[in-house]
Design a protein around this motif. Structure first.
Motif, PDB file in Angstrom:
ATOM      1  N   CYS A 580       0.824  -1.211   0.000  1.00  0.00           N
ATOM      2  CA  CYS A 580       0.000   0.000   0.000  1.00  0.00           C
ATOM      3  C   CYS A 580       0.858   1.261   0.000  1.00  0.00           C
ATOM      4  CB  CYS A 580      -0.939   0.004   1.204  1.00  0.00           C
ATOM      5  SG  CYS A 580      -0.098   0.163   2.785  1.00  0.00           S
ATOM      6  N   ILE A 581       0.238   2.361  -0.367  1.00  0.00           N
ATOM      7  CA  ILE A 581       0.883   3.667  -0.386  1.00  0.00           C
ATOM      8  C   ILE A 581       1.236   4.071   1.046  1.00  0.00           C
ATOM      9  CG2 ILE A 581      -1.325   4.897  -0.221  1.00  0.00           C
ATOM     10  CD1 ILE A 581      -0.163   7.051  -2.040  1.00  0.00           C
ATOM     11  N   LYS A 582       2.362   4.760   1.203  1.00  0.00           N
ATOM     12  CA  LYS A 582       2.796   5.226   2.520  1.00  0.00           C
ATOM     13  C   LYS A 582       2.852   6.748   2.505  1.00  0.00           C
ATOM     14  CE  LYS A 582       5.524   1.139   3.763  1.00  0.00           C
ATOM     15  NZ  LYS A 582       6.846   0.638   4.218  1.00  0.00           N
ATOM     16  N   LEU A 583       1.898   7.362   3.187  1.00  0.00           N
ATOM     17  CA  LEU A 583       1.820   8.816   3.237  1.00  0.00           C
ATOM     18  C   LEU A 583       2.489   9.335   4.504  1.00  0.00           C
ATOM     19  CD1 LEU A 583      -1.874   9.253   2.092  1.00  0.00           C
ATOM     20  CD2 LEU A 583       0.148   9.822   0.762  1.00  0.00           C
ATOM     21  N   GLU A 584       3.126  10.486   4.402  1.00  0.00           N
ATOM     22  CA  GLU A 584       3.756  11.088   5.572  1.00  0.00           C
ATOM     23  C   GLU A 584       2.702  11.396   6.631  1.00  0.00           C
ATOM     24  OE1 GLU A 584       7.203  14.373   6.065  1.00  0.00           O
ATOM     25  OE2 GLU A 584       5.312  15.133   5.260  1.00  0.00           O
ATOM     26  N   GLY A 585       2.993  11.037   7.861  1.00  0.00           N
ATOM     27  CA  GLY A 585       2.041  11.257   8.951  1.00  0.00           C
ATOM     28  C   GLY A 585       1.166  10.068   9.224  1.00  0.00           C
ATOM     29  N   LYS A 586       1.212   9.050   8.329  1.00  0.00           N
ATOM     30  CA  LYS A 586       0.395   7.855   8.517  1.00  0.00           C
ATOM     31  C   LYS A 586       1.270   6.601   8.539  1.00  0.00           C
ATOM     32  CE  LYS A 586      -3.688   7.567   7.067  1.00  0.00           C
ATOM     33  NZ  LYS A 586      -4.856   7.241   6.262  1.00  0.00           N
TER      34      LYS A 586
END
Length: 598
Positions: A580-586
């Motif tokens: 899955c995508i890895k977003l900053e803050g998550k």
């Protein structure tokens, strides 16, 4: 913190309340959105009602378009079916146009508003042309009374109208789902849960709108009251537009990110230029920018992943890049930030999953074609009342409503309690896999019903409608299975593509769902053509002849069940591989979710 300072300057909240959204959304005035004053279910309900009314308007035209072409315009069945297929495919092609304009330049609100205006204009034009020119003499277009001939200008006006409808609905549809999801801040746990629920209710609103069209409007149009049906559709679309505009000041917005095509090309070109360079073992050595300096118009940064390592070369800082930087020179065609590289990786990871959904769409399209033909060859009367075969799709819609309720209120909480450590319930990919399993059951059910229909059918009939003594209500299970599979597949697909696309490509993610349906129509048509060509050799009637009693439609259904089974195996492999995508803050949430394994 910048958001909090703005909120404090506006005097809206205390510092410890954290009243601004954390996902980067802005309000109507371009300021950081205040949580209590924007979005959430107030805006979400407006969008759900808008979707229901717009869907009613669209299917008020689409559900009986093939009958309008044959009864009013005098086309034969083959030409009418071909024209409807072209029109339907065009709707989904326009969805890519709407998604591109939304993500790149206009933003979702402006795109939805503009295409809804086009939608209303098309429906009003269709209603006027039908009332003034096409439905002549009055009352024609039912089963008994044919309509007169029409001039080339009148036919041109008709096609201009329905393709305006296609443009308006196609450009609006992928954006409204994403715009509704924008009203919930996924960085907030409570709003993040509401965002997941929104997609289920969105699909329910879509089906309830089509239910009215398939039953009430479909009945009036079948009786020859075409202009009335089209005027109701136009009124519904106008009401949807007015409702959408009424919520203007309440909506949350993401800024458009500019044309993504140059960004994608820059990554490919930069990586190719450095193809001979050995990458450093540590991803921290790759070029990146902080969140405030990102060139993505305020969108969240995407963290580095290990797949498609070749593309990481685009973010490698070479000696030439260092020299250029000292001279104040920066070329995005030689050096790209990690977030830009990860955008391309995200789309590449999504493609195998998307391709696996096309076969499901082939199964789904049978509901509007072969299911109806099969139903027409069964007993369709109860006492003196005739059941239109196309109206059996109402059982599909009822199944969608029931299974959405069961999933949201029973299955999802139950799975969350069983897992304990992960209260998310089923992941999107798991639900899409379940949808494929149920689709296989739908095709097996349809094949079994067809076997029994043939058993009780008269093979020597001339007009074979109702030629089998088997009741049309034996089709209920296959429609119910399709409805249940939609809840898992299409709702899961909407959530998945929305969650796994970068912030600047959310509408493109929704458009992928629509293009899957479009390609499903084309693949279904190609499959039928191939089956008929092979099965009609040696002067045989084939599997799907004009007289179904002389064919073997059951074999075609079982073929689809087999193809869907193969597709399920491939899908499981792709879903297991997917990261899955890895977003900053998550980061913590991403680590918890892992790879979305089935």
């Amino acid at each position: 913190m910048a958001c909090l300072e703005v909120c404090k300057e506006q005097g809206k909240v205390k510092e410890d309340q954290g009243a601004c959204t954390q996902d980067g959304t802005i309000d109507w005035h371009g300021r950081p959105a205040i949580r209590a004053k924007s979005g959430q279910w107030t805006a979400g309900i407006i969008i759900l009602l808008n979707q229901g009314l717009a869907t009613l308007a669209f299917f008020g035209v689409g559900v009986n378009l093939v009958l309008f072409l044959t009864r009013v315009l005098g086309q034969n069945n083959a030409d009418a079916a071909n024209n409807v297929s072209k029109w339907t495919g065009t709707v989904y092609i326009f969805s890519l146009v709407g998604a591109f304009l939304s993500d790149s330049y206009w933003g979702r609100y402006k795109t939805c508003a503009i295409f809804q205006v086009i939608f209303v204009i098309g429906l009003v034009s269709l209603s006027l042309s039908s009332y003034l020119f096409l439905v002549r003499p009055r009352g024609c277009g039912n089963q008994e009374t044919p309509c007169g001939s029409h001039s080339g200008l009148e036919i041109t006006l008709f096609y201009l109208s329905i393709y305006l409808v296609a443009l308006g609905n196609g450009g609006y549809q992928p954006n409204i789902a994403t715009f509704g999801a924008d009203q919930f801040d996924e960085e907030d746990p409570e709003e993040g849960h509401s965002k997941v629920a929104f997609f289920s209710y969105f699909y329910l609103a879509l089906n309830l709108g089509s239910l009215f069209s398939n039953t009430i409007l479909g009945y009036f149009e079948d009786e020859g009251m075409w202009a009335l049906g089209f005027w109701v559709s136009a009124g519904s679309a106008l009401a949807a537009l007015g409702l959408f505009l009424a919520g203007t000041t309440r909506y949350r917005h993401f800024k458009p990110s500019g044309n993504p095509l140059p960004r994608f090309c820059q990554v490919i070109v930069a990586a190719t230029k450095k193809c001979s360079i050995d990458l450093p073992p540590d991803a921290d050595d790759l070029y990146d920018v902080d969140g405030n300096d990102s060139s993505m118009n305020g969108n969240r940064k995407i963290l580095h992943t290990n797949e498609f390592k070749f593309l990481d070369r685009a973010a490698y800082i070479s000696t030439r890049d260092v020299d250029d930087q000292k001279k104040g020179i920066y070329s995005p065609w030689r050096l790209c930030p990690v977030t830009q590289v990860e955008e391309v990786k995200c789309i590449l990871r999504l493609l195998p999953i998307w391709l696996c959904t096309i076969i499901y769409s082939v199964v789904f399209t049978q509901m509007a074609s072969l299911f109806v033909e099969q139903g027409a060859a069964m007993t369709t009367t109860i006492s003196n009342f005739r059941i239109p075969p196309a109206s059996m799709s109402s059982f599909d819609i009822l199944s969608v409503a029931i299974f959405i309720f069961l999933y949201r209120r029973v299955l999802d909480p139950l799975v969350g309690r069983i897992r304990k450590k992960d209260s998310r319930g089923l992941t999107e990919l798991q639900r899409m896999g379940i949808g494929l399993v149920i689709a296989i059951l739908a095709m097996v059910s349809a094949g079994i019903v067809e076997c029994y229909r043939l058993k009780y059918a008269s093979r020597d009939c001339t007009h074979c409608e109702g030629s089998s003594s088997l009741s049309i209500f034996w089709q209920v299970p296959q429609y119910a299975f399709i409805g249940a599979s939609e809840v898992f597949m299409y709702v899961g697909q909407l959530e998945f593509f929305n969650a796994q696309t970068p912030d600047g490509l959310k509408s493109f993610g929704s458009a992928l769902c629509m293009t899957s349906i479009s390609l499903g129509n084309y693949v279904s048509s190609l499959l039928v053509t191939m089956v008929m060509k092979i099965s009609t050799e040696d002067h045989m009637p084939g599997w799907i002849p004009g007289n179904l009693n002389k064919g073997h439609l059951d074999r075609f259904y079982f073929l689809l069940a087999g193809l869907t089974t193969i597709d399920l195996v491939v899908y499981i492999a792709c879903a297991t591989w997917y990261k899955c995508i890895k977003l900053e803050g998550k980061t913590a949430e991403n680590d918890k979710q892992g790879s979305f394994k089935v």
